[in-house]
Design a protein around this motif. Structure first.
Motif, PDB file in Angstrom:
ATOM      1  N   GLY A 194       0.801  -1.218   0.000  1.00 11.43           N
ATOM      2  CA  GLY A 194       0.000   0.000   0.000  1.00 11.43           C
ATOM      3  C   GLY A 194       0.834   1.267   0.000  1.00 11.43           C
ATOM      4  N   HIS A 195       2.127   1.163   0.306  1.00 15.96           N
ATOM      5  CA  HIS A 195       3.001   2.334   0.308  1.00 15.96           C
ATOM      6  C   HIS A 195       3.637   2.594  -1.063  1.00 15.96           C
ATOM      7  N   LEU A 196       3.417   1.709  -2.015  1.00 21.86           N
ATOM      8  CA  LEU A 196       4.058   1.870  -3.319  1.00 21.86           C
ATOM      9  C   LEU A 196       3.578   3.110  -4.083  1.00 21.86           C
ATOM     10  N   PRO A 197       2.263   3.413  -4.122  1.00 26.28           N
ATOM     11  CA  PRO A 197       1.848   4.610  -4.875  1.00 26.28           C
ATOM     12  C   PRO A 197       2.533   5.892  -4.410  1.00 26.28           C
ATOM     13  N   THR A 198       2.641   6.075  -3.087  1.00 28.29           N
ATOM     14  CA  THR A 198       3.316   7.275  -2.579  1.00 28.29           C
ATOM     15  C   THR A 198       4.795   7.260  -2.933  1.00 28.29           C
ATOM     16  N   ALA A 199       5.418   6.086  -2.846  1.00 24.36           N
ATOM     17  CA  ALA A 199       6.832   5.982  -3.195  1.00 24.36           C
ATOM     18  C   ALA A 199       7.051   6.309  -4.670  1.00 24.36           C
ATOM     19  N   PHE A 200       6.171   5.817  -5.532  1.00 18.52           N
ATOM     20  CA  PHE A 200       6.295   6.118  -6.958  1.00 18.52           C
ATOM     21  C   PHE A 200       6.099   7.619  -7.220  1.00 18.52           C
ATOM     22  N   ALA A 201       5.157   8.218  -6.466  1.00 17.13           N
ATOM     23  CA  ALA A 201       4.879   9.645  -6.663  1.00 17.13           C
ATOM     24  C   ALA A 201       6.066  10.521  -6.290  1.00 17.13           C
ATOM     25  N   THR A 202       6.944  10.010  -5.433  1.00 21.36           N
ATOM     26  CA  THR A 202       8.118  10.791  -5.017  1.00 21.36           C
ATOM     27  C   THR A 202       9.346  10.458  -5.854  1.00 21.36           C
ATOM     28  N   GLY A 203       9.155   9.662  -6.921  1.00 17.66           N
ATOM     29  CA  GLY A 203      10.259   9.411  -7.844  1.00 17.66           C
ATOM     30  C   GLY A 203      11.027   8.135  -7.606  1.00 17.66           C
ATOM     31  N   MET A 204      10.498   7.205  -6.824  1.00 20.53           N
ATOM     32  CA  MET A 204      11.195   5.946  -6.592  1.00 20.53           C
ATOM     33  C   MET A 204      11.251   5.137  -7.885  1.00 20.53           C
ATOM     34  N   ALA A 205      12.377   4.465  -8.105  1.00 18.55           N
ATOM     35  CA  ALA A 205      12.526   3.629  -9.293  1.00 18.55           C
ATOM     36  C   ALA A 205      11.535   2.461  -9.262  1.00 18.55           C
ATOM     37  N   HIS A 206      11.043   2.091 -10.440  1.00 24.75           N
ATOM     38  CA  HIS A 206      10.061   1.021 -10.533  1.00 24.75           C
ATOM     39  C   HIS A 206      10.732  -0.330 -10.786  1.00 24.75           C
ATOM     40  N   THR A 207      11.873  -0.559 -10.159  1.00 26.29           N
ATOM     41  CA  THR A 207      12.563  -1.831 -10.341  1.00 26.29           C
ATOM     42  C   THR A 207      12.041  -2.853  -9.346  1.00 26.29           C
ATOM     43  N   PRO A 208      12.156  -4.158  -9.666  1.00 24.41           N
ATOM     44  CA  PRO A 208      11.709  -5.193  -8.724  1.00 24.41           C
ATOM     45  C   PRO A 208      12.386  -5.068  -7.359  1.00 24.41           C
ATOM     46  N   PHE A 209      13.680  -4.732  -7.353  1.00 20.57           N
ATOM     47  CA  PHE A 209      14.385  -4.599  -6.075  1.00 20.57           C
ATOM     48  C   PHE A 209      13.811  -3.453  -5.253  1.00 20.57           C
ATOM     49  N   ALA A 210      13.573  -2.317  -5.891  1.00 23.55           N
ATOM     50  CA  ALA A 210      13.042  -1.160  -5.167  1.00 23.55           C
ATOM     51  C   ALA A 210      11.647  -1.446  -4.638  1.00 23.55           C
ATOM     52  N   ILE A 211      10.831  -2.101  -5.452  1.00 19.96           N
ATOM     53  CA  ILE A 211       9.471  -2.438  -5.025  1.00 19.96           C
ATOM     54  C   ILE A 211       9.508  -3.410  -3.853  1.00 19.96           C
ATOM     55  N   GLY A 212      10.338  -4.443  -3.966  1.00 25.05           N
ATOM     56  CA  GLY A 212      10.452  -5.419  -2.884  1.00 25.05           C
ATOM     57  C   GLY A 212      10.963  -4.790  -1.597  1.00 25.05           C
ATOM     58  N   ARG A 213      11.905  -3.843  -1.731  1.00 26.41           N
ATOM     59  CA  ARG A 213      12.442  -3.176  -0.536  1.00 26.41           C
ATOM     60  C   ARG A 213      11.364  -2.393   0.185  1.00 26.41           C
ATOM     61  N   ILE A 214      10.562  -1.632  -0.558  1.00 24.93           N
ATOM     62  CA  ILE A 214       9.489  -0.852   0.057  1.00 24.93           C
ATOM     63  C   ILE A 214       8.494  -1.764   0.759  1.00 24.93           C
ATOM     64  N   ILE A 215       8.109  -2.838   0.092  1.00 27.26           N
ATOM     65  CA  ILE A 215       7.125  -3.755   0.685  1.00 27.26           C
ATOM     66  C   ILE A 215       7.670  -4.394   1.957  1.00 27.26           C
ATOM     67  N   LEU A 216       8.884  -4.900   1.893  1.00 27.90           N
ATOM     68  CA  LEU A 216       9.424  -5.632   3.037  1.00 27.90           C
ATOM     69  C   LEU A 216       9.744  -4.718   4.217  1.00 27.90           C
ATOM     70  N   LEU A 217      10.270  -3.530   3.954  1.00 24.72           N
ATOM     71  CA  LEU A 217      10.577  -2.619   5.055  1.00 24.72           C
ATOM     72  C   LEU A 217       9.311  -2.194   5.788  1.00 24.72           C
TER      73      LEU A 217
END
Length: 259
Positions: A194-217
């Motif tokens: 659920g935190h991915l949309p906000t992370a994407f809005a702030t310019g986070m890279a859309h890579t699998p590693f970045a997505i997995g990091r946000i989810i797991l943290l």
């Protein structure tokens, strides 16, 4: 047979849900300074005046969380998933006989927040730049109310209760500890996603590693809060989440003075 640690809760839920909805409205209002500073472009082209957008969002959060809280209480209270201290206060009942673990919840939230920061610092970061640390901190403190109230209603009171109810339904309303654990883990992962949309809005890279990091943290916080919700009630999960967010959004910016 059912989990022996669960405490069956009998009684009304609507008034308690209304109080949780009202608290959610205030938390949604407190979130806006943080969101506006985080994504200013989003608010630069609003079709309506800012006050109208804020009013609508605050009202929507209150009504939605009232309904979600009622559903979560209705589904989860039969399995001991409840807000026992708030229930006793709202309905003027005796406080729970079991002792609250408020210091444990606070400490667990702080430790989880520190762990999230520590793990995140292990990855390469771009060159930081100086920001208004004090401004970020006070906005982060207000935003922490949203995490501790609204997100716990949505992801613990509703999601965990719903998942436990569904798993118990497959076993003719008989629960096992693994059902609670599975519900807590799945709700934590959904909370992280659920935190991915906000992370994407702030310019986070859309890579699998970045997505997995946000989810797991974020799931780390969800796991801690889920365990506290199961064993001690919603209030402990709220306190732990609020404490973790204070570390992430207040203490860290003040300590670093950097983004």
């Amino acid at each position: 047979m059912s989990d022996p640690t669960q405490v069956l809760v009998r009684g009304p839920h609507c008034k308690l849900a209304l109080w949780l909805g009202a608290a959610s409205s205030l938390a949604a209002l407190a979130l806006f300074p943080y969101v506006i500073a985080l994504t200013p472009a989003r608010f630069a082209t609003l079709p309506l005046p800012l006050w109208a957008v804020v009013s609508a969002q605050v009202a929507q959060a209150g009504v939605l969380c009232w309904l979600l809280a009622w559903l979560g209480l209705y589904l989860g209270s039969r399995y001991g998933l409840d807000a026992p201290w708030l229930r006793a206060w709202v309905y003027q009942q005796p406080m729970p006989a079991r002792q609250g673990r408020w210091m444990l919840a606070t400490l667990l939230g702080v430790v989880t927040g520190v762990a999230v920061i520590g793990i995140d610092l292990m990855r390469p970061h771009p060159t930081p730049h100086v920001v208004d640390a004090v401004g970020h901190a006070w906005r982060g403190a207000l935003a922490s109310l949203y995490g501790g109230i609204v997100e716990e209603i949505e992801c613990r009171l509703l999601l965990v209760s719903l998942l436990v109810w569904l798993l118990a339904w497959t076993r003719r309303q008989q629960t096992r500890p693994w059902m609670f654990v599975a519900a807590i883990v799945l709700a934590a992962l959904l909370f992280g996603a659920g935190h991915l949309p906000t992370a994407f809005a702030t310019g986070m890279a859309h890579t699998p590693f970045a997505i997995g990091r946000i989810i797991l943290l974020n799931a780390m916080v969800g796991l801690a809060c889920g365990g506290l919700f199961w064993k001690f009630g919603l209030e402990h999960a709220m306190l732990a989440h609020f404490s973790a967010d204070l570390v992430l959004h207040v203490a860290a910016p003040l300590a670093m003075g950097l983004t």
